[in-house]
Design a protein around this motif. Structure first.
Motif, short mmCIF file in Angstrom:
data_model
loop_
_atom_site.label_atom_id
_atom_site.label_comp_id
_atom_site.label_asym_id
_atom_site.label_seq_id
_atom_site.Cartn_x
_atom_site.Cartn_y
_atom_site.Cartn_z
N GLU A 76 0.82 -1.21 0.00
CA GLU A 76 0.00 0.00 0.00
C GLU A 76 0.85 1.27 0.00
OE1 GLU A 76 -3.01 0.17 2.94
OE2 GLU A 76 -4.02 -1.67 2.28
N ASP A 77 1.96 1.25 0.72
CA ASP A 77 2.79 2.46 0.79
C ASP A 77 3.32 2.85 -0.59
OD1 ASP A 77 2.43 2.70 3.50
OD2 ASP A 77 4.28 1.63 4.03
N TYR A 78 3.80 1.86 -1.35
CA TYR A 78 4.33 2.17 -2.68
C TYR A 78 3.22 2.65 -3.60
CZ TYR A 78 6.63 1.77 -7.19
OH TYR A 78 7.14 2.05 -8.44
N LEU A 79 2.07 1.99 -3.56
CA LEU A 79 0.96 2.40 -4.41
C LEU A 79 0.52 3.83 -4.08
CD1 LEU A 79 -1.13 1.80 -6.58
CD2 LEU A 79 -2.56 0.72 -4.83
N LYS A 80 0.41 4.13 -2.80
CA LYS A 80 0.02 5.49 -2.41
C LYS A 80 1.04 6.52 -2.87
CE LYS A 80 -2.71 4.23 1.68
NZ LYS A 80 -2.77 4.25 3.17
N VAL A 114 3.11 6.40 -5.55
CA VAL A 114 3.07 6.66 -7.00
C VAL A 114 1.78 7.39 -7.38
CG1 VAL A 114 4.60 4.76 -7.61
CG2 VAL A 114 2.13 4.35 -7.51
N LEU A 115 0.69 7.09 -6.69
CA LEU A 115 -0.56 7.80 -6.97
C LEU A 115 -0.47 9.26 -6.52
CD1 LEU A 115 -3.24 5.13 -5.95
CD2 LEU A 115 -2.55 5.79 -8.26
N LEU A 116 0.16 9.50 -5.40
CA LEU A 116 0.32 10.86 -4.90
C LEU A 116 1.15 11.71 -5.85
CD1 LEU A 116 -0.26 12.81 -2.55
CD2 LEU A 116 1.86 12.00 -1.46
N GLU A 117 2.17 11.10 -6.44
CA GLU A 117 3.03 11.81 -7.39
C GLU A 117 2.24 12.31 -8.60
OE1 GLU A 117 6.10 9.06 -8.34
OE2 GLU A 117 7.23 9.41 -6.49
N LYS A 118 1.17 11.61 -8.94
CA LYS A 118 0.34 11.96 -10.08
C LYS A 118 -0.95 12.67 -9.67
CE LYS A 118 2.89 10.03 -13.32
NZ LYS A 118 3.47 10.79 -14.46
#
Length: 243
Positions: free
Chosen positions: A227-231, A233-237
């Motif tokens: 979840e941390d990695y997914l959050k 990369v989504l935050l970056e976009k």
């Protein structure tokens, strides 16, 4: 005597059927050549659209619909892996999405070609959905810029209803997830879709409709499925709200 008289008629009918089948044999290369010739005779996108509208009365779109979309997207006949078949004197045209500018104005202009074509020939809609499932599997064989253009067009087609969000499930494939290609492609699709529809809410609704909202983790490389990695990369976009 009556049976003997009938035999030549029956034999003749069988021969006629075989000749008809030969005339109707599959010829995607010939179809491609005809389409490319028509596209290259057009001076702009408006003329291309008009050509495609009228060509459907002479060319067999019902049989070669997926070939037609290969040409309009990639410029030629796609073969497994995502490369273009080199058979023939003119195997590829630059009158296609992959050869267009990647700016959104250009992408929207190309979107109109597809929309008009499928409004005119409704039976192409289902073919287009199946074609997109095939093309998305091939993204590893495309250049980074071609992938960006395809992702942007995919977002536009999803936004206008030409394809359902479910087609994105084909990206959940090991050869696309392990190197991050699937994630990279999805992030571009999501970003453009959000821009086109004006916010996260329509994007979230589309993901739910397509059964993607609870499966985003599956598109990440195996060693980064948390979840941390997914959050991150989504935050970056600026897409954090969709998770």
């Amino acid at each position: 005597m009556s049976q003997k008289a009938e035999r030549p008629v029956l034999s003749g009918q069988r021969i006629k059927t075989r000749k008809r089948d030969e005339r109707e044999k599959n010829d995607p290369t010939g179809f491609r050549d005809a389409v490319i010739a028509g596209l290259e005779a057009a001076e702009d996108l408006e003329q291309i659209s008009k050509y495609l509208d009228s060509a459907g009365n002479k060319l067999d779109y019902r049989r070669y619909g997926e070939v037609l979309f290969d040409i309009l997207i990639a410029g030629g006949l796609l073969v497994p892996g995502g490369s273009i078949s080199q058979d023939g004197e003119k195997p590829r045209t630059d009158r296609c999405v992959f050869a267009a500018s990647e700016d959104m104005e250009s992408m929207r202009n190309h979107e109109q070609i597809f929309m008009r074509l499928m409004r005119r020939y409704k039976y192409l809609e289902k073919m287009f959905e199946e074609e997109m499932k095939k093309i998305l599997i091939f993204i590893k064989g495309f250049t980074p810029l071609e992938r960006i253009k395809l992702a942007r067009m995919t977002a536009l087609w999803m936004a206008n209803g030409s394809i359902p969000p479910q087609v994105l499930h084909v990206l959940n494939n090991e050869h696309l997830t392990k190197d991050g290609l699937a994630l990279e492609f999805l992030l571009e699709v999501f970003t453009v879709f959000k821009q086109e529809k004006g916010g996260n809410a329509p994007l979230v609704a589309a993901l739910r409709k397509g059964g993607l909202d609870t499966r985003l983790m599956e598109f990440l490389p195996v060693n980064k499925r948390n979840e941390d990695y997914l959050k991150t990369v989504l935050l970056e976009k600026d897409l954090a709200d969709i998770f």
